[in-house]
Design an enzyme around this catalytic site. Structure first.
Site, PDB file in Angstrom:
ATOM      1  N   ASP A   1       1.073  -1.175  -0.148  1.00 45.36           N
ATOM      2  CA  ASP A   1       0.014   0.201   0.014  1.00 45.36           C
ATOM      3  C   ASP A   1       0.832   1.240  -0.130  1.00 45.36           C
ATOM      4  OD1 ASP A   1      -2.163   1.822   0.677  1.00 45.36           O
ATOM      5  OD2 ASP A   1      -1.433   1.859   2.665  1.00 45.36           O
TER       6      ASP A   1
ATOM      7  N   ASP B   1      -0.224   5.071   0.841  1.00 44.77           N
ATOM      8  CA  ASP B   1      -0.530   6.110   1.826  1.00 44.77           C
ATOM      9  C   ASP B   1      -0.668   5.440   3.304  1.00 44.77           C
ATOM     10  OD1 ASP B   1      -2.628   7.351  -0.364  1.00 44.77           O
ATOM     11  OD2 ASP B   1      -0.993   8.466   0.509  1.00 44.77           O
TER      12      ASP B   1
HETATM   13  C1  XBP Z   1      -5.434   6.027   0.974  1.00 45.78           C
HETATM   14  C2  XBP Z   1      -6.657   6.773   0.582  1.00 45.78           C
HETATM   15  C3  XBP Z   1      -6.600   7.788  -0.699  1.00 45.78           C
HETATM   16  C4  XBP Z   1      -5.726   9.001   0.137  1.00 45.78           C
HETATM   17  C5  XBP Z   1      -5.802  10.201  -0.765  1.00 45.78           C
HETATM   18  O1  XBP Z   1      -5.214   5.232   0.141  1.00 45.78           O
HETATM   19  O2  XBP Z   1      -7.751   6.199   0.825  1.00 45.78           O
HETATM   20  O3  XBP Z   1      -7.821   8.105  -0.967  1.00 45.78           O
HETATM   21  O4  XBP Z   1      -6.238   9.233   1.178  1.00 45.78           O
HETATM   22  O5  XBP Z   1      -5.548   9.888  -2.012  1.00 45.78           O
HETATM   23  P1  XBP Z   1      -3.989   3.787   0.333  1.00 45.78           P
HETATM   24  P2  XBP Z   1      -6.671  10.549  -3.284  1.00 45.78           P
HETATM   25  O6  XBP Z   1      -3.854   3.778   1.796  1.00 45.78           O
HETATM   26  O7  XBP Z   1      -4.810   2.424  -0.314  1.00 45.78           O
HETATM   27  O8  XBP Z   1      -2.966   4.368  -0.494  1.00 45.78           O
HETATM   28  O9  XBP Z   1      -7.314  11.848  -3.054  1.00 45.78           O
HETATM   29  O10 XBP Z   1      -5.891  10.325  -4.530  1.00 45.78           O
HETATM   30  O11 XBP Z   1      -7.736   9.408  -3.164  1.00 45.78           O
HETATM   31 MG    MG Z   2      -3.015   3.307   3.467  1.00 47.09          MG
END
Ligand code: XBP
Ligand code: MG
Length: 248
Positions: free
Chosen positions: A7, A9
């Site tokens: 992952d 973020d």
């Molecule tokens: C985390 C999310 C993303 C980010 C914001 O994704 O839910 O939506 O918070 O990015 P992950 P966007 O942990 O699966 O990487 O605004 O581009 O959605």
């Molecule tokens: Mg994440």
């Protein structure tokens, strides 16, 4: 263990509190809107994966009508993404401590690397190119390519498919309950590297839970090790292989 699917973020990069959240607020400000997401409220809003969906649900909760939301949310999200890319270019989104060590170890052992994220391709490619440029992520699945975002398993299922692997050939590394459910739903063993926003999530189905990637100077805390990996606070090739083997 053929591959590790990461992952982004909160996992490879600590991007939410001082990255995405700041970009959302600057987008609201640039539209002259009064909304500001403080650190605490953002932690709750994060349970809705996908930034545009997060905005839509927030606007709906504030009584903004369906018709206005349907044009305002995408416009706000596009502005937020542009602002986030500026933050990335300014070096504001960095790899978490220990990530580069682990990625180097996996690469050296010939383990394939992939990404399965809910985030938007526009900034995902940028952050990989700028903050993790020395690593080859063979497959990068983003929120743009899936019809259902996490906790739906689609992102991890698509990553496995594009890798040409079965779930038992790989391990997932995530930070959140939504990511854990998604990885497990795709049949993957899953290691959680929790952070300030996800430490209190329900992570009971994880195969290993740490509060960081750790390194020799500063080992992470092993929060749960149900598969008996023997991890001592450093997420390394041996630990991931042990979790993978126990999950087969
Ligand atoms: C985390 C999310 C993303 C980010 C914001 O994704 O839910 O939506 O918070 O990015 P992950 P966007 O942990 O699966 O990487 O605004 O581009 O959605
Ligand atoms: Mg994440």
């Amino acid at each position: 263990m053929e591959a590790v699917v990461f992952d982004i973020d909160g996992t490879l990069v600590d991007s939410e509190r001082h990255g995405h959240r700041v970009a959302f607020n600057l987008a609201f400000e640039s539209f002259g809107l009064p909304y500001r997401w403080d650190e605490e409220e953002y932690g709750r809003l994060l349970r809705t994966t996908g930034g545009q969906r997060r905005i839509e649900r927030y606007l709906a909760a504030r009584g903004v009508g369906e018709e206005e939301r349907s044009s305002l949310a995408p416009a706000l999200h596009a502005r937020k993404t542009a602002i986030l890319n500026e933050l990335i270019d300014a070096g504001r989104i960095e790899a978490r401590p220990g990530v580069e060590r682990l990625l180097g170890e996996l690469t050296g052992a010939g383990c394939r690397l992939a990404v399965a994220t809910t985030g938007s391709r526009s900034w995902v490619e940028r952050v990989l190119a700028l903050s993790l440029s020395e690593f080859d992520f063979e497959v990068v699945v983003t929120g743009d390519e899936v019809s259902a975002r996490k906790p739906d398993p689609e992102a991890f299922a698509v990553a496995l498919d594009r890798l040409g692997l079965k779930a038992q050939d790989a391990v997932a590394v995530e930070d959140s309950a939504e990511g854990l459910e998604s990885a497990k739903g795709a049949g993957l063993a899953c290691v959680i590297v929790a952070n300030g926003y996800t430490a209190d999530h329900d992570l009971t189905t994880a195969d290993l839970v740490l509060d960081g990637f750790g390194d020799a100077q500063r080992p992470a805390t092993v929060v749960a090790d149900p598969r008996g990996s023997g991890c001592t606070g450093i997420l390394d090739l041996r630990t991931l292989t042990s979790v993978w083997a126990a999950g087969r």
